[in-house]
Design a protein around this motif. Structure first.
Motif, PDB file in Angstrom:
ATOM      1  N   ASN A  77      21.829 -20.089 -24.097  1.00 53.74           N
ATOM      2  CA  ASN A  77      20.542 -19.715 -24.691  1.00 53.74           C
ATOM      3  C   ASN A  77      20.331 -20.379 -26.047  1.00 53.74           C
ATOM      4  O   ASN A  77      19.905 -19.753 -27.012  1.00 53.74           O
ATOM      5  N   ARG A  78      20.638 -21.682 -26.121  1.00 50.11           N
ATOM      6  CA  ARG A  78      20.405 -22.430 -27.353  1.00 50.11           C
ATOM      7  C   ARG A  78      18.948 -22.863 -27.498  1.00 50.11           C
ATOM      8  O   ARG A  78      18.525 -23.264 -28.575  1.00 50.11           O
ATOM      9  N   SER A  79      18.193 -22.785 -26.395  1.00 45.37           N
ATOM     10  CA  SER A  79      16.795 -23.204 -26.420  1.00 45.37           C
ATOM     11  C   SER A  79      15.936 -22.184 -25.699  1.00 45.37           C
ATOM     12  O   SER A  79      16.042 -22.040 -24.477  1.00 45.37           O
ATOM     13  N   PRO A  80      15.058 -21.467 -26.405  1.00 48.08           N
ATOM     14  CA  PRO A  80      14.182 -20.487 -25.745  1.00 48.08           C
ATOM     15  C   PRO A  80      13.204 -21.131 -24.772  1.00 48.08           C
ATOM     16  O   PRO A  80      12.647 -20.444 -23.918  1.00 48.08           O
ATOM     17  N   VAL A 145      19.691 -18.415 -17.818  1.00 50.81           N
ATOM     18  CA  VAL A 145      19.046 -17.775 -16.678  1.00 50.81           C
ATOM     19  C   VAL A 145      19.357 -16.286 -16.741  1.00 50.81           C
ATOM     20  O   VAL A 145      20.490 -15.889 -17.045  1.00 50.81           O
ATOM     21  N   VAL A 146      18.335 -15.474 -16.494  1.00 57.90           N
ATOM     22  CA  VAL A 146      18.457 -14.017 -16.498  1.00 57.90           C
ATOM     23  C   VAL A 146      18.158 -13.513 -15.097  1.00 57.90           C
ATOM     24  O   VAL A 146      17.085 -13.793 -14.541  1.00 57.90           O
ATOM     25  N   GLY A 167      12.866  -6.584 -23.672  1.00 55.17           N
ATOM     26  CA  GLY A 167      13.537  -7.830 -23.401  1.00 55.17           C
ATOM     27  C   GLY A 167      14.622  -7.648 -22.351  1.00 55.17           C
ATOM     28  O   GLY A 167      14.868  -6.536 -21.870  1.00 55.17           O
ATOM     29  N   PRO A 168      15.256  -8.743 -22.003  1.00 66.12           N
ATOM     30  CA  PRO A 168      15.081 -10.091 -22.559  1.00 66.12           C
ATOM     31  C   PRO A 168      13.796 -10.763 -22.067  1.00 66.12           C
ATOM     32  O   PRO A 168      13.355 -10.526 -20.953  1.00 66.12           O
ATOM     33  N   LEU A 400      15.042 -26.277 -15.137  1.00 72.95           N
ATOM     34  CA  LEU A 400      14.435 -25.587 -16.264  1.00 72.95           C
ATOM     35  C   LEU A 400      15.418 -25.198 -17.362  1.00 72.95           C
ATOM     36  O   LEU A 400      15.020 -25.064 -18.526  1.00 72.95           O
ATOM     37  N   CYS A 401      16.687 -25.001 -17.020  1.00 68.61           N
ATOM     38  CA  CYS A 401      17.641 -24.436 -17.978  1.00 68.61           C
ATOM     39  C   CYS A 401      18.733 -25.397 -18.436  1.00 68.61           C
ATOM     40  O   CYS A 401      19.468 -25.101 -19.384  1.00 68.61           O
ATOM     41  N   LEU A 402      18.870 -26.550 -17.758  1.00 65.98           N
ATOM     42  CA  LEU A 402      19.990 -27.450 -18.087  1.00 65.98           C
ATOM     43  C   LEU A 402      19.720 -28.201 -19.389  1.00 65.98           C
ATOM     44  O   LEU A 402      18.602 -28.641 -19.643  1.00 65.98           O
TER      45      LEU A 402
END
Length: 402
Positions: A77-80, A145-146, A167-168, A400-402
């Motif tokens: 989670n370094r990038s929202p 990813v949540v 949240g999250p 989306l998350c990589l």
């Protein structure tokens, strides 16, 4: 990993289709239907253990309604801007009048049967295995990813309302309702509305001494069917499709020999952008006002069946542009694994409306199975769609998350 292609191949190599179907069957076997004291309790406890043993960061969190959400995360989670929620509800409708064992999870002729199979335990299992495949491949996500297994979707959506409140929050979300692997990027809002028509009870032998609420309701029904319904059917939106009104319930009176002192009509009202909760209530109140002007004995009220003090979010529409990043990534994933990408509007209502309208999260609905067999007496999900959905979730997650 050097690139997304290598990461995708590594994750796919960790996907175990047998384990995916085993988890689907296990979730079906756990009763989580309405009518139980706390429908999701057992399933939430099971998923918490399962996800923790798989090495994910997980919590089972109590919502305001006393029901449980299960939230698991993977990534730094370094990038929202690189965050995705995979959202699915754990509760199901009731099991009354189902044919066969509602919790069997039996596989016959390429279909997996049981209450919740298509709505939406197969999608929950597919989403979970997508996250686990990425974890087992050792792919370091820049974002996160949540997985959110939520409570109370079938009635008042306490689970996803709690997510939006506490949240999250993520940039993107996929709700796994059954779309037949079509990307549904919009749907209408929903209100359940009750109209109470009051009369005056009297003996059936002297009806002139009473005011028959059923007769008064008949006047209202004629206006609804002859005037309001045609007007509503003319309203449409390019993403959500048309507005609708359904007369769902009517009941009144106490016995044949008594003039009915009350009649209740309940409506399902699906509204679109350009309308609102208040506007759909107001147009019904205006009809009552017109009837009262013409008939001094006319007495009726219109109310929202939702507790608007407890649930201020409501059940709003889902609106995501067809050229949004999330839709593009899902379309690309479908192109890789088939079938060919199709876009549409979901015919029902989903928690995606809350994530989109109240949470500001770019959201789509995408999952295995056919909505028409949800809530039915022989609910099932095609096995091949369960299996085909998982690589699509994996590919979209990585994009989306990589």
């Amino acid at each position: 990993m050097k690139n997304r292609k290598e990461a995708l191949q590594a994750a796919l190599s960790c996907l175990d289709e047998t384990s995916l179907l085993d988890l689907t069957r296990k979730l079906i076997a756990i009763p989580s239907h309405h009518g139980l004291e706390n429908p999701e309790r057992e399933m939430a406890a099971y998923l918490e253990r399962f996800l923790a043993e798989a090495g994910l960061t997980v919590c089972r969190r109590l919502t305001a309604g006393g029901r449980f959400n299960v939230i698991a995360t993977l990534g730094k989670n370094r990038s929202p801007e690189k965050t995705l929620m995979l959202n699915g509800h754990m509760d199901t409708v009731g099991v009354e009048n189902m044919k066969g064992d509602p919790f069997s999870g039996e596989i016959v002729d390429g279909k997996i049967f049981g209450r919740g199979s298509v709505d939406m335990k197969a999608a929950l299992a597919s989403m979970i295995h997508a996250v686990l495949a990425v974890k087992e491949a050792g792919i370091p996500l820049e974002g996160q990813v949540v997985f959110a297994g939520v409570a109370d979707e079938e009635l008042w959506n306490a689970g996803t309302r709690d997510l939006v409140a506490r949240g999250p929050r993520t940039k993107y979300a996929i709700v796994g309702e059954p779309t037949g692997l079509r990307i549904d990027h919009g749907h209408r809002a929903l209100e359940w509305i009750e109209i109470v028509i009051r009369g005056r009870a009297a003996h059936g032998g002297t009806p002139e001494r009473g005011v028959n609420a059923i007769e008064k309701a008949g006047k209202l029904l004629r206006i609804l069917c002859d005037e309001l319904l045609p007007a509503i059917n003319e309203r449409t939106h390019p993403i959500t499709g048309p507005s609708t009104l359904n007369l769902g319930q009517i009941f009144g009176g106490t016995q044949p020999s008594t003039v009915a002192g009350e009649c209740v009509i309940r409506l399902d009202r699906r509204w679109i952008p350009g309308e609102s909760t208040e506007s759909v209530l107001d147009e019904l109140r205006e009809i009552i006002r017109r009837l009262r002007e013409d008939d001094p004995d006319y007495d009726g009220d219109v109310r929202n069946m939702r507790d608007m003090a407890m649930n201020t979010v409501g059940q709003p529409p889902l609106l995501t542009a067809p050229d949004s990043p999330l839709v593009r990534r899902l379309s690309e994933a479908l192109s890789r694994f088939g079938p060919s990408p199709r876009l549409g509007a979901f015919p029902g209502w989903t928690d995606g409306g809350i994530l989109s309208s109240a949470g500001g999260i770019e959201t789509v609905v995408f999952g295995p199975g056919d909505l028409s067999v949800a809530h039915s007496d022989r609910e099932f999900c095609p096995v091949d769609e369960v299996i085909r959905s998982c690589p699509v979730y994996i590919s979209t997650l990585l994009d989306l998350c990589l």
